[in-house]
Design an enzyme around this catalytic site. Structure first.
Site, PDB file in Angstrom:
ATOM      1  N   ARG A 170      58.792  29.852 112.266  1.00 26.13           N
ATOM      2  CA  ARG A 170      58.496  31.261 111.994  1.00 26.13           C
ATOM      3  C   ARG A 170      58.458  31.493 110.483  1.00 26.13           C
ATOM      4  O   ARG A 170      57.695  32.311 109.984  1.00 26.13           O
ATOM      5  CB  ARG A 170      59.523  32.186 112.665  1.00 26.13           C
ATOM      6  CG  ARG A 170      59.371  33.648 112.272  1.00 26.13           C
ATOM      7  CD  ARG A 170      59.956  34.628 113.282  1.00 26.13           C
ATOM      8  NE  ARG A 170      61.237  34.228 113.814  1.00 26.13           N
ATOM      9  CZ  ARG A 170      62.407  34.257 113.155  1.00 26.13           C
ATOM     10  NH1 ARG A 170      62.447  34.697 111.904  1.00 26.13           N
ATOM     11  NH2 ARG A 170      63.515  33.858 113.730  1.00 26.13           N
ATOM     12  N   LYS A 186      37.151  37.775 112.597  1.00 26.76           N
ATOM     13  CA  LYS A 186      35.749  38.068 112.340  1.00 26.76           C
ATOM     14  C   LYS A 186      35.114  36.939 111.502  1.00 26.76           C
ATOM     15  O   LYS A 186      35.013  35.831 111.985  1.00 26.76           O
ATOM     16  CB  LYS A 186      35.629  39.437 111.677  1.00 26.76           C
ATOM     17  CG  LYS A 186      36.549  40.530 112.299  1.00 26.76           C
ATOM     18  CD  LYS A 186      36.198  40.868 113.717  1.00 26.76           C
ATOM     19  CE  LYS A 186      37.233  41.750 114.432  1.00 26.76           C
ATOM     20  NZ  LYS A 186      37.714  42.918 113.751  1.00 26.76           N
ATOM     21  N   ASP A 218      41.112  46.021 102.870  1.00 28.28           N
ATOM     22  CA  ASP A 218      40.725  45.261 104.060  1.00 28.28           C
ATOM     23  C   ASP A 218      39.313  44.721 103.792  1.00 28.28           C
ATOM     24  O   ASP A 218      38.345  45.460 103.720  1.00 28.28           O
ATOM     25  CB  ASP A 218      40.755  46.202 105.278  1.00 28.28           C
ATOM     26  CG  ASP A 218      40.390  45.498 106.584  1.00 28.28           C
ATOM     27  OD1 ASP A 218      39.674  44.483 106.542  1.00 28.28           O
ATOM     28  OD2 ASP A 218      40.802  45.995 107.646  1.00 28.28           O
ATOM     29  N   TYR A 252      38.732  51.362 109.920  1.00 31.86           N
ATOM     30  CA  TYR A 252      38.702  50.749 111.258  1.00 31.86           C
ATOM     31  C   TYR A 252      39.551  51.571 112.230  1.00 31.86           C
ATOM     32  O   TYR A 252      40.646  52.009 111.882  1.00 31.86           O
ATOM     33  CB  TYR A 252      39.236  49.312 111.127  1.00 31.86           C
ATOM     34  CG  TYR A 252      39.390  48.563 112.411  1.00 31.86           C
ATOM     35  CD1 TYR A 252      38.275  48.192 113.149  1.00 31.86           C
ATOM     36  CD2 TYR A 252      40.648  48.214 112.885  1.00 31.86           C
ATOM     37  CE1 TYR A 252      38.419  47.491 114.334  1.00 31.86           C
ATOM     38  CE2 TYR A 252      40.798  47.511 114.069  1.00 31.86           C
ATOM     39  CZ  TYR A 252      39.681  47.158 114.796  1.00 31.86           C
ATOM     40  OH  TYR A 252      39.831  46.462 115.967  1.00 31.86           O
TER      41      TYR A 252
HETATM   42  C1  PLP Z   1      38.912  43.804 113.837  1.00 25.42           C
HETATM   43  C2  PLP Z   1      39.406  44.486 112.622  1.00 25.42           C
HETATM   44  C3  PLP Z   1      40.787  44.675 112.389  1.00 25.42           C
HETATM   45  C4  PLP Z   1      41.830  44.258 113.408  1.00 25.42           C
HETATM   46  O1  PLP Z   1      41.925  42.875 113.518  1.00 25.42           O
HETATM   47  P1  PLP Z   1      42.354  42.084 114.867  1.00 25.42           P
HETATM   48  O2  PLP Z   1      42.205  40.662 114.456  1.00 25.42           O
HETATM   49  O3  PLP Z   1      41.438  42.528 115.949  1.00 25.42           O
HETATM   50  O4  PLP Z   1      43.772  42.469 115.144  1.00 25.42           O
HETATM   51  C5  PLP Z   1      41.172  45.269 111.202  1.00 25.42           C
HETATM   52  N1  PLP Z   1      40.268  45.685 110.296  1.00 25.42           N
HETATM   53  C6  PLP Z   1      38.933  45.549 110.492  1.00 25.42           C
HETATM   54  C7  PLP Z   1      37.989  46.035 109.457  1.00 25.42           C
HETATM   55  C8  PLP Z   1      38.460  44.954 111.655  1.00 25.42           C
HETATM   56  O5  PLP Z   1      37.144  44.829 111.847  1.00 25.42           O
END
Ligand code: PLP
Length: 394
Positions: free
Chosen positions: A57, A207, A182, A109
């Site tokens: 962890r 992504k 982000d 998001y």
């Molecule tokens: C998908 C997404 C998230 C969340 O991520 P997960 O891997 O689905 O938990 C956060 N920010 C953006 C811009 C996203 O497209």
């Protein structure tokens, strides 16, 4: 702010670092690829004298290799990898104290808005204001005595607004705020927010970083020179425990090796598709940062190296037009998510942004005729042929 390639001097290029950083051949076996260390605990020679790893962890060799590579690609001091993008976001919020206030991009998001407004407002007593983070006046007006953090996205969803990161980081510095970006929609191959003075960059690695729609993961990277912040984040990460396992760490490390070639291909297809759609009579408007008609084009050109594969399109004919269009696509798959090698299409009003409600959607500018494309890396000719056929049904 700092020029894009300030930190590239005397350093190997992006792909060389993606393929090699943190990934020396295994000392024990000579294996060229970093092994999957499926392991929870580590032998100690004597009590109280652990080696490099103690308990998985806290750290795991496969995850550590991934984190080292990611930090290098973002030009940061260090990274932490999480079980999802949301676990990464939740851990970053732990940097705050009860009662603190956060400025958040009003186009963020949906899952971010839910974590902030529905969960952490209640469980942590945090306060959030949703503002246009590229408008210095709006930011200043929303400031409160307890404002501690500003939360932005490099490229927003679904309207692909481009955040001026230099403006955000200067504002953050002037008011003693921690700045978070982000960077999911760009990836470090196209944009590195830390180079523009941002403190923390975050990804849903599900992504583009993962890139193959086969895993869920998240990442946070801390700016160079912010060792204090990295130490706090490291502690919070193993204290809260939302870490990425060794199998996914291996998969993600493997994906990073092709990140630049994938992003080049996404960008090439993206620009081609965007230009084609903009010139098509069935399309009212295209939202893509690489088009001169896009409001954020100048900032995007200054900040980004290539414009990626994400775009949204207003189709003529509203909901009925959308139904016909979606029914005619064969290469593009109707699905949420984005950033994989395969092309996806989704309808924000009934899918990703349904939860916002019709009124908020109208305010934000998400009409019933809007579809979002995640342009993959298939052959561009096939994508144009698919779109041409689907648009002919409008
Ligand atoms: C998908 C997404 C998230 C969340 O991520 P997960 O891997 O689905 O938990 C956060 N920010 C953006 C811009 C996203 O497209």
């Amino acid at each position: 702010m700092a020029a894009k390639d300030d930190k590239q001097v005397n350093r190997a290029g992006f792909s060389t670092r993606a393929i090699h950083t943190g990934q020396e051949p295994d000392a024990l076996t000579g294996a060229v690829m970093v092994p999957i260390y499926a392991n929870s605990t580590y032998m100690q020679e004597r009590p109280g004298e652990p080696g490099a790893h103690e308990y998985s962890r806290v750290s795991n060799p496969t995850r550590s290799a991934l984190e080292e590579c990611l930090a290098d690609l973002e030009n940061g001091a260090g990274s932490r990898a999480y079980a999802s993008g949301m676990a990464a976001e939740a851990t970053v919020l732990e940097l705050l104290e009860t009662g603190d206030h956060v400025l958040v991009s009003d186009d963020c998001y949906g899952g971010t808005r839910r974590l902030f407004e529905v969960i952490r407002r209640r469980s942590m007593g945090l306060e959030f204001s949703f503002v246009d983070v590229s408008d210095a006046g709006a930011l200043a007006a929303a400031l409160r005595p307890r404002t501690r953090m500003i939360w932005t996205e490099s490229l927003t969803n679904p309207l692909m607004k481009v955040t001026d990161l230099g403006l955000v980081s200067e504002f953050a510095r002037a008011h003693g705020l921690l700045s978070v970006c982000d960077n999911t929609f760009c990836s470090p191959a196209l944009l590195r927010p830390l180079d523009f003075g941002i403190d923390l960059v975050l990804h849903s690695a599900t992504k583009y970083l993962g890139g193959h729609s086969d895993m869920i993961a998240g990442v946070v990277t801390v700016a160079d020179g912010r060792g204090d912040l990295l130490e706090r984040l490291a502690l919070l990460t193993y204290a809260v425990g939302g870490v990425l396992g060794p199998f996914e760490s291996f998969l993600l490390l493997r994906s990073l090796k092709t990140l630049m070639v994938r992003m080049r291909s996404h960008s090439e297809n993206g620009l081609r598709v965007a230009r084609f759609l903009e010139s098509h009579g069935g399309v009212e408007r295209v939202y893509y940062p690489g088009l001169e008609s896009h409001g954020g084009y100048e900032v995007a050109r200054r900040q980004m190296e290539g414009f990626g594969g994400m775009m949204s399109v207003d189709l003529r004919g509203g909901m009925e037009g959308v139904r016909r269009f979606l029914g005619g696509l064969e290469v593009f798959t109707l699905a949420e998510s984005l950033g994989g090698v395969e092309s996806l299409v989704e309808h924000p009003a009934t899918m990703t942004h349904k939860g916002l409600g019709a009124e908020v959607r109208r305010e934000v500018g998400i009409g019933d005729g809007l579809v979002r494309l995640s342009v993959g890396i298939e052959d561009g000719d096939d994508l144009l042929r698919d779109l041409t056929a689907a648009l002919s049904r409008l």
